[in-house]
Design a protein around this motif. Structure first.
Motif, PDB file in Angstrom:
ATOM      1  N   ASP A 152       0.853  -1.188   0.000  1.00 28.08           N
ATOM      2  CA  ASP A 152       0.000   0.000   0.000  1.00 28.08           C
ATOM      3  C   ASP A 152       0.883   1.231   0.000  1.00 28.08           C
ATOM      4  O   ASP A 152       1.761   1.356   0.854  1.00 28.08           O
ATOM      5  CB  ASP A 152      -0.870   0.042   1.253  1.00 28.08           C
ATOM      6  N   ALA A 153       0.646   2.122  -0.942  1.00 29.67           N
ATOM      7  CA  ALA A 153       1.405   3.372  -0.975  1.00 29.67           C
ATOM      8  C   ALA A 153       0.415   4.526  -0.951  1.00 29.67           C
ATOM      9  O   ALA A 153      -0.380   4.682  -1.874  1.00 29.67           O
ATOM     10  CB  ALA A 153       2.275   3.437  -2.223  1.00 29.67           C
ATOM     11  N   ARG A 154       0.460   5.300   0.104  1.00 34.55           N
ATOM     12  CA  ARG A 154      -0.468   6.430   0.237  1.00 34.55           C
ATOM     13  C   ARG A 154       0.210   7.639   0.881  1.00 34.55           C
ATOM     14  O   ARG A 154      -0.425   8.466   1.493  1.00 34.55           O
ATOM     15  CB  ARG A 154      -1.707   6.001   1.024  1.00 34.55           C
ATOM     16  N   ARG A 155       1.523   7.710   0.743  1.00 35.85           N
ATOM     17  CA  ARG A 155       2.292   8.788   1.389  1.00 35.85           C
ATOM     18  C   ARG A 155       2.146  10.123   0.670  1.00 35.85           C
ATOM     19  O   ARG A 155       2.299  11.173   1.274  1.00 35.85           O
ATOM     20  CB  ARG A 155       3.773   8.418   1.435  1.00 35.85           C
ATOM     21  N   HIS A 156       1.917  10.066  -0.644  1.00 36.71           N
ATOM     22  CA  HIS A 156       1.933  11.291  -1.454  1.00 36.71           C
ATOM     23  C   HIS A 156       0.522  11.664  -1.908  1.00 36.71           C
ATOM     24  O   HIS A 156      -0.413  10.889  -1.789  1.00 36.71           O
ATOM     25  CB  HIS A 156       2.842  11.086  -2.673  1.00 36.71           C
ATOM     26  N   ARG A 157       0.399  12.868  -2.480  1.00 34.19           N
ATOM     27  CA  ARG A 157      -0.909  13.368  -2.888  1.00 34.19           C
ATOM     28  C   ARG A 157      -1.279  12.994  -4.321  1.00 34.19           C
ATOM     29  O   ARG A 157      -2.406  13.192  -4.725  1.00 34.19           O
ATOM     30  CB  ARG A 157      -0.950  14.898  -2.743  1.00 34.19           C
ATOM     31  N   THR A 158      -0.322  12.477  -5.099  1.00 33.75           N
ATOM     32  CA  THR A 158      -0.635  12.160  -6.495  1.00 33.75           C
ATOM     33  C   THR A 158      -0.472  10.663  -6.760  1.00 33.75           C
ATOM     34  O   THR A 158       0.314   9.987  -6.110  1.00 33.75           O
ATOM     35  CB  THR A 158       0.296  12.928  -7.459  1.00 33.75           C
ATOM     36  N   GLN A 159      -1.230  10.182  -7.749  1.00 31.02           N
ATOM     37  CA  GLN A 159      -1.154   8.778  -8.144  1.00 31.02           C
ATOM     38  C   GLN A 159       0.244   8.407  -8.612  1.00 31.02           C
ATOM     39  O   GLN A 159       0.771   7.360  -8.253  1.00 31.02           O
ATOM     40  CB  GLN A 159      -2.134   8.497  -9.284  1.00 31.02           C
ATOM     41  N   ASP A 160       0.829   9.271  -9.441  1.00 27.93           N
ATOM     42  CA  ASP A 160       2.146   8.965 -10.011  1.00 27.93           C
ATOM     43  C   ASP A 160       3.213   8.797  -8.930  1.00 27.93           C
ATOM     44  O   ASP A 160       4.019   7.864  -8.987  1.00 27.93           O
ATOM     45  CB  ASP A 160       2.583  10.057 -11.002  1.00 27.93           C
ATOM     46  N   MET A 161       3.203   9.689  -7.955  1.00 26.52           N
ATOM     47  CA  MET A 161       4.206   9.595  -6.888  1.00 26.52           C
ATOM     48  C   MET A 161       3.973   8.354  -6.023  1.00 26.52           C
ATOM     49  O   MET A 161       4.919   7.685  -5.619  1.00 26.52           O
ATOM     50  CB  MET A 161       4.202  10.866  -6.042  1.00 26.52           C
ATOM     51  N   ASN A 162       2.699   8.027  -5.760  1.00 23.42           N
ATOM     52  CA  ASN A 162       2.388   6.829  -4.980  1.00 23.42           C
ATOM     53  C   ASN A 162       2.739   5.565  -5.756  1.00 23.42           C
ATOM     54  O   ASN A 162       3.218   4.590  -5.182  1.00 23.42           O
ATOM     55  CB  ASN A 162       0.913   6.808  -4.575  1.00 23.42           C
ATOM     56  N   ARG A 163       2.522   5.571  -7.056  1.00 23.82           N
ATOM     57  CA  ARG A 163       2.876   4.429  -7.904  1.00 23.82           C
ATOM     58  C   ARG A 163       4.388   4.208  -7.870  1.00 23.82           C
ATOM     59  O   ARG A 163       4.869   3.089  -7.686  1.00 23.82           O
ATOM     60  CB  ARG A 163       2.412   4.656  -9.337  1.00 23.82           C
ATOM     61  N   ALA A 164       5.138   5.297  -8.030  1.00 24.07           N
ATOM     62  CA  ALA A 164       6.605   5.205  -8.007  1.00 24.07           C
ATOM     63  C   ALA A 164       7.086   4.720  -6.631  1.00 24.07           C
ATOM     64  O   ALA A 164       8.007   3.894  -6.540  1.00 24.07           O
ATOM     65  CB  ALA A 164       7.222   6.551  -8.342  1.00 24.07           C
ATOM     66  N   ASP A 165       6.445   5.207  -5.569  1.00 23.90           N
ATOM     67  CA  ASP A 165       6.805   4.806  -4.213  1.00 23.90           C
ATOM     68  C   ASP A 165       6.548   3.313  -4.009  1.00 23.90           C
ATOM     69  O   ASP A 165       7.391   2.606  -3.450  1.00 23.90           O
ATOM     70  CB  ASP A 165       5.997   5.634  -3.204  1.00 23.90           C
ATOM     71  N   ALA A 166       5.412   2.818  -4.474  1.00 15.12           N
ATOM     72  CA  ALA A 166       5.074   1.398  -4.312  1.00 15.12           C
ATOM     73  C   ALA A 166       6.056   0.526  -5.079  1.00 15.12           C
ATOM     74  O   ALA A 166       6.524  -0.499  -4.572  1.00 15.12           O
ATOM     75  CB  ALA A 166       3.646   1.140  -4.792  1.00 15.12           C
ATOM     76  N   ARG A 167       6.387   0.904  -6.296  1.00 16.18           N
ATOM     77  CA  ARG A 167       7.328   0.120  -7.102  1.00 16.18           C
ATOM     78  C   ARG A 167       8.733   0.151  -6.495  1.00 16.18           C
ATOM     79  O   ARG A 167       9.448  -0.854  -6.514  1.00 16.18           O
ATOM     80  CB  ARG A 167       7.337   0.623  -8.546  1.00 16.18           C
ATOM     81  N   LYS A 168       9.107   1.285  -5.930  1.00 15.36           N
ATOM     82  CA  LYS A 168      10.419   1.400  -5.282  1.00 15.36           C
ATOM     83  C   LYS A 168      10.476   0.498  -4.055  1.00 15.36           C
ATOM     84  O   LYS A 168      11.468  -0.202  -3.824  1.00 15.36           O
ATOM     85  CB  LYS A 168      10.670   2.856  -4.894  1.00 15.36           C
ATOM     86  N   ARG A 169       9.408   0.486  -3.262  1.00 13.26           N
ATOM     87  CA  ARG A 169       9.366  -0.353  -2.065  1.00 13.26           C
ATOM     88  C   ARG A 169       9.366  -1.842  -2.421  1.00 13.26           C
ATOM     89  O   ARG A 169       9.982  -2.649  -1.727  1.00 13.26           O
ATOM     90  CB  ARG A 169       8.153   0.009  -1.216  1.00 13.26           C
ATOM     91  N   LEU A 170       8.707  -2.196  -3.521  1.00 17.36           N
ATOM     92  CA  LEU A 170       8.728  -3.579  -3.997  1.00 17.36           C
ATOM     93  C   LEU A 170      10.152  -3.980  -4.378  1.00 17.36           C
ATOM     94  O   LEU A 170      10.635  -5.046  -3.989  1.00 17.36           O
ATOM     95  CB  LEU A 170       7.790  -3.755  -5.194  1.00 17.36           C
ATOM     96  N   ALA A 171      10.828  -3.108  -5.126  1.00 18.66           N
ATOM     97  CA  ALA A 171      12.204  -3.391  -5.547  1.00 18.66           C
ATOM     98  C   ALA A 171      13.125  -3.536  -4.336  1.00 18.66           C
ATOM     99  O   ALA A 171      13.954  -4.454  -4.274  1.00 18.66           O
ATOM    100  CB  ALA A 171      12.707  -2.290  -6.471  1.00 18.66           C
ATOM    101  N   GLU A 172      12.982  -2.649  -3.345  1.00 19.72           N
ATOM    102  CA  GLU A 172      13.822  -2.718  -2.147  1.00 19.72           C
ATOM    103  C   GLU A 172      13.590  -4.019  -1.382  1.00 19.72           C
ATOM    104  O   GLU A 172      14.534  -4.641  -0.891  1.00 19.72           O
ATOM    105  CB  GLU A 172      13.530  -1.527  -1.226  1.00 19.72           C
ATOM    106  N   LEU A 173      12.336  -4.446  -1.304  1.00 17.80           N
ATOM    107  CA  LEU A 173      12.003  -5.682  -0.612  1.00 17.80           C
ATOM    108  C   LEU A 173      12.622  -6.887  -1.313  1.00 17.80           C
ATOM    109  O   LEU A 173      13.184  -7.774  -0.669  1.00 17.80           O
ATOM    110  CB  LEU A 173      10.482  -5.829  -0.548  1.00 17.80           C
ATOM    111  N   LEU A 174      12.556  -6.905  -2.641  1.00 17.66           N
ATOM    112  CA  LEU A 174      13.122  -8.013  -3.404  1.00 17.66           C
ATOM    113  C   LEU A 174      14.644  -8.045  -3.304  1.00 17.66           C
ATOM    114  O   LEU A 174      15.245  -9.109  -3.190  1.00 17.66           O
ATOM    115  CB  LEU A 174      12.690  -7.922  -4.867  1.00 17.66           C
ATOM    116  N   VAL A 175      15.272  -6.878  -3.335  1.00 20.77           N
ATOM    117  CA  VAL A 175      16.731  -6.803  -3.215  1.00 20.77           C
ATOM    118  C   VAL A 175      17.164  -7.278  -1.828  1.00 20.77           C
ATOM    119  O   VAL A 175      18.126  -8.035  -1.685  1.00 20.77           O
ATOM    120  CB  VAL A 175      17.232  -5.360  -3.489  1.00 20.77           C
TER     121      VAL A 175
END
Length: 144
Positions: free
Chosen positions: A78-101
Motif C-alpha cells: 500500500d502506498a499512500r504517502r503522497h498526494r498524487t497517483q504517479d508519486m504513490n505508484r513510483a513509491d510502491a514500485r520502489k518499495r517492492l524493488a527494495e524488498l526483493l533486493v
C-alpha cells in the motif's frame, strides 16, 4: 555481490514489476476534500509464487514481508504517502524493488564465541563469589 548477481536481481525486479497489478483506492487521513474524491493511494499486488524464486529467497521474502503476504501468495504493498497517483505508484514500485533486493541478500552466519580455559575459570570464580554473597543474606540466627 558480483555483476552476475546484480543482473539476476535486476531481472527479478523487472519480472516482479511486469507481473504487478495496480489498484487505485481513496486514501484515508488528512487531506480535506481531495482525499475523499480522488483515488490517489496505490495498492500493488504481486503473486510471489509466479516470481520463480529459490526456496531460501522465497522464505526470506515471506519473512520480510510478514503480514503483507496474503494466504493466496499475493504480496500487497500500500502506498499512500503522497498526494498524487504517479508519486504513490513510483513509491510502491520502489518499495517492492527494495524488498526483493533485501530478500536476495543472504544473512551472515553467526560465529560461535569460544571462551578459553582462563575465561571459564574466571566466570566460575565470579559465580562462586556471587553465590557466597547471596548465601550471606537471609535470616540471622544465633543472636540469643
Amino acid at each position: 555481490m558480483s555483476d552476475e548477481d546484480d543482473l539476476d536481481v535486476i531481472s527479478l525486479v523487472d519480472r516482479a514489476q511486469s507481473l504487478a497489478e495496480e489498484r487505485f483506492v481513496t486514501a484515508s487521513g488528512p487531506g480535506g476534500q481531495n482525499v475523499n474524491k480522488v483515488a490517489t493511494a496505490v495498492q500493488l499486488r504481486v503473486n510471489i509464487f509466479k516470481l520463480g524464486l529459490t526456496p531460501t529467497v522465497f522464505h526470506r521474502l515471506k519473512a520480510l514481508a510478514g503480514s503483507r503476504v496474503s494466504s493466496s501468495g499475493d504480496l500487497i504493498i500500500d502506498a499512500r504517502r503522497h498526494r498524487t497517483q504517479d508519486m504513490n505508484r513510483a513509491d510502491a514500485r520502489k518499495r517492492l524493488a527494495e524488498l526483493l533486493v533485501e530478500a536476495q541478500i543472504e544473512p551472515k552466519k553467526r560465529a560461535k564465541s569460544r571462551v578459553n580455559r582462563v575465561g571459564k575459570v574466571q566466570r566460575l570464580k565470579g559465580k562462586k563469589v556471587r553465590g557466597a554473597v547471596k548465601a550471606g543474606r537471609g535470616k540471622v540466627t544465633g543472636w540469643d
